[in-house]
Design a protein around this motif. Structure first.
Motif, PDB file in Angstrom:
ATOM      1  N   ILE A  56      79.721  28.018  57.225  1.00  0.00           N
ATOM      2  CA  ILE A  56      78.927  27.336  58.251  1.00  0.00           C
ATOM      3  C   ILE A  56      79.575  26.050  58.741  1.00  0.00           C
ATOM      4  O   ILE A  56      79.118  25.460  59.713  1.00  0.00           O
ATOM      5  N   MET A 106      74.699  29.676  66.988  1.00  0.00           N
ATOM      6  CA  MET A 106      74.302  28.695  65.975  1.00  0.00           C
ATOM      7  C   MET A 106      74.257  27.317  66.614  1.00  0.00           C
ATOM      8  O   MET A 106      75.051  27.018  67.514  1.00  0.00           O
ATOM      9  N   MET A 113      67.434  23.472  59.523  1.00  0.00           N
ATOM     10  CA  MET A 113      67.922  23.007  58.230  1.00  0.00           C
ATOM     11  C   MET A 113      66.713  22.444  57.459  1.00  0.00           C
ATOM     12  O   MET A 113      65.577  22.645  57.871  1.00  0.00           O
ATOM     13  N   SER A 114      66.960  21.763  56.355  1.00  0.00           N
ATOM     14  CA  SER A 114      65.849  21.310  55.501  1.00  0.00           C
ATOM     15  C   SER A 114      64.719  20.616  56.263  1.00  0.00           C
ATOM     16  O   SER A 114      63.555  20.839  55.979  1.00  0.00           O
ATOM     17  N   VAL A 118      72.378  26.644  51.391  1.00  0.00           N
ATOM     18  CA  VAL A 118      73.610  25.886  51.628  1.00  0.00           C
ATOM     19  C   VAL A 118      73.958  25.124  50.356  1.00  0.00           C
ATOM     20  O   VAL A 118      73.237  24.217  49.937  1.00  0.00           O
ATOM     21  N   SER A 168      80.574  25.033  53.489  1.00  0.00           N
ATOM     22  CA  SER A 168      81.204  24.353  54.619  1.00  0.00           C
ATOM     23  C   SER A 168      82.669  24.014  54.405  1.00  0.00           C
ATOM     24  O   SER A 168      83.364  23.675  55.353  1.00  0.00           O
ATOM     25  N   MET A 224      73.044  22.916  65.720  1.00  0.00           N
ATOM     26  CA  MET A 224      72.436  21.879  64.892  1.00  0.00           C
ATOM     27  C   MET A 224      71.635  20.981  65.814  1.00  0.00           C
ATOM     28  O   MET A 224      72.104  20.593  66.879  1.00  0.00           O
ATOM     29  N   LYS A 256      76.913  23.550  49.666  1.00  0.00           N
ATOM     30  CA  LYS A 256      78.152  22.764  49.798  1.00  0.00           C
ATOM     31  C   LYS A 256      78.191  21.528  48.894  1.00  0.00           C
ATOM     32  O   LYS A 256      79.261  21.099  48.514  1.00  0.00           O
ATOM     33  N   ARG A 258      69.385  27.608  57.596  1.00  0.00           N
ATOM     34  CA  ARG A 258      70.404  27.143  56.651  1.00  0.00           C
ATOM     35  C   ARG A 258      69.866  25.948  55.873  1.00  0.00           C
ATOM     36  O   ARG A 258      69.798  24.845  56.392  1.00  0.00           O
ATOM     37  N   ILE A 259      69.476  26.194  54.623  1.00  0.00           N
ATOM     38  CA  ILE A 259      68.775  25.154  53.881  1.00  0.00           C
ATOM     39  C   ILE A 259      69.551  24.692  52.661  1.00  0.00           C
ATOM     40  O   ILE A 259      69.862  25.485  51.764  1.00  0.00           O
ATOM     41  N   GLY A 260      69.898  23.423  52.654  1.00  0.00           N
ATOM     42  CA  GLY A 260      70.611  22.831  51.514  1.00  0.00           C
ATOM     43  C   GLY A 260      69.676  21.987  50.669  1.00  0.00           C
ATOM     44  O   GLY A 260      69.107  22.448  49.678  1.00  0.00           O
ATOM     45  N   THR A 261      69.505  20.746  51.091  1.00  0.00           N
ATOM     46  CA  THR A 261      68.761  19.738  50.322  1.00  0.00           C
ATOM     47  C   THR A 261      67.410  20.234  49.786  1.00  0.00           C
ATOM     48  O   THR A 261      67.129  20.049  48.604  1.00  0.00           O
TER      49      THR A 261
HETATM   50  C1  LIG Z   1      74.876  20.866  55.300  1.00  0.00           C
HETATM   51  C2  LIG Z   1      74.502  21.801  56.353  1.00  0.00           C
HETATM   52  C3  LIG Z   1      73.235  22.409  56.360  1.00  0.00           C
HETATM   53  C4  LIG Z   1      72.146  22.110  55.342  1.00  0.00           C
HETATM   54  O1  LIG Z   1      71.609  20.842  55.547  1.00  0.00           O
HETATM   55  P1  LIG Z   1      70.324  20.340  54.758  1.00  0.00           P
HETATM   56  O2  LIG Z   1      69.766  19.269  55.620  1.00  0.00           O
HETATM   57  O3  LIG Z   1      70.791  19.831  53.435  1.00  0.00           O
HETATM   58  O4  LIG Z   1      69.382  21.477  54.615  1.00  0.00           O
HETATM   59  C5  LIG Z   1      72.981  23.333  57.368  1.00  0.00           C
HETATM   60  N1  LIG Z   1      73.897  23.628  58.312  1.00  0.00           N
HETATM   61  C6  LIG Z   1      75.108  23.047  58.352  1.00  0.00           C
HETATM   62  C7  LIG Z   1      76.070  23.420  59.432  1.00  0.00           C
HETATM   63  C8  LIG Z   1      75.442  22.112  57.369  1.00  0.00           C
HETATM   64  O5  LIG Z   1      76.657  21.538  57.410  1.00  0.00           O
END
Ligand SMILES: *Cc1c(COP(=O)(O)O)cnc(C)c1O
Length: 225
Positions: A79, A158, A201-202, A35, A58, A160, A37, A217-220
């Protein structure tokens, strides 16, 4: 100093392998979506160099910029919550939409898509009012109502996790999405294959894998904040 994406990715891959082993799964069945974004185009490019082949965005603007720069060497996952008026600008440039959450969005996709779009229905499992997504109790009906929309193919669900440190609450949310997937698959609806669970996620991807995630879905933890 920020660590390289390559370094982060190898740590994440170890943890994926561990979670997969713990739950008797094959790590190959789990796709990492980076991710980006909040990341620069350079950082996204670094992720691609490190071997990432799926990027998640995003926001329309960030997505279009990165798509312009990186093109088709990766698959693109949208996403974030998608406003109907932005559908025409993004829908024919993405490979997956993870955030189908309302009929009006489905209608706009049907109108604008040039080809079938692989979509995941975002489900609000936790019931938090701040969260987008179809309520779990309305999911069957929502999917039944999509049957005329031949531009939409439902490949998964999907969610969260709720904002909490409580691991068992997070786990409950993921296992509930898994249960809903089983229920939906058994309905054999047209245009619904539902083989994917996009969750984790992270901070919670290992739990998600243990509960059946096929896309995380991994960002941080991968590209930084
Ligand atoms: C930002 C985001 C992520 C990633 O989040 P992190 O905690 O940074 O890994 C995953 N899914 C969605 C829908 C997001 O908006």
């Amino acid at each position: 100093m920020i660590s390289s994406v390559k370094q982060n990715l190898s740590e994440i891959e170890l943890k994926i392998a561990e979670a997969a082993r713990k739950s008797g799964r094959d790590a190959k069945d789990i796709t990492v979506i980076a991710v980006t974004k909040y990341a620069s185009c350079e950082r996204a490019e670094e992720a691609v160099q490190a071997g990432v082949v799926n990027l998640g965005e995003s926001y329309e603007k960030g997505f279009l910029e990165k798509k312009e720069q990186l093109g088709d060497k990766v698959s693109w996952h949208f996403i974030g919550s998608l406003q109907s008026k932005k559908v025409k600008n993004v829908i024919n440039k993405i490979d997956y939409l993870h955030s189908l959450d309302r009929m009006s969005l489905a209608e706009e996709i049907q109108k604008r898509a040039e080809q079938t779009v692989k979509c995941l229905v975002q489900v609000n499992v936790s019931g938090e009012v701040s969260k987008h997504g179809v309520d779990a109790s309305n999911l069957n009906k929502f999917l039944q109502n999509l049957k005329e929309y031949d531009k939409i193919k439902i490949i998964g669900l999907m969610t969260m996790a709720p904002l909490t440190e409580n691991e068992s609450e997070i786990r409950k949310c993921f296992s509930e999405l898994n249960r809903l997937q089983g229920e939906i698959k058994s309905l054999n609806l047209p245009n619904v294959t539902c083989e994917h669970l996009s969750m984790g996620m992270s901070n919670d991807y290992q739990i998600a894998i243990e509960e059946g995630a096929t896309m995380i879905r991994i960002g941080t933890a991968l590209v930084g904040e």
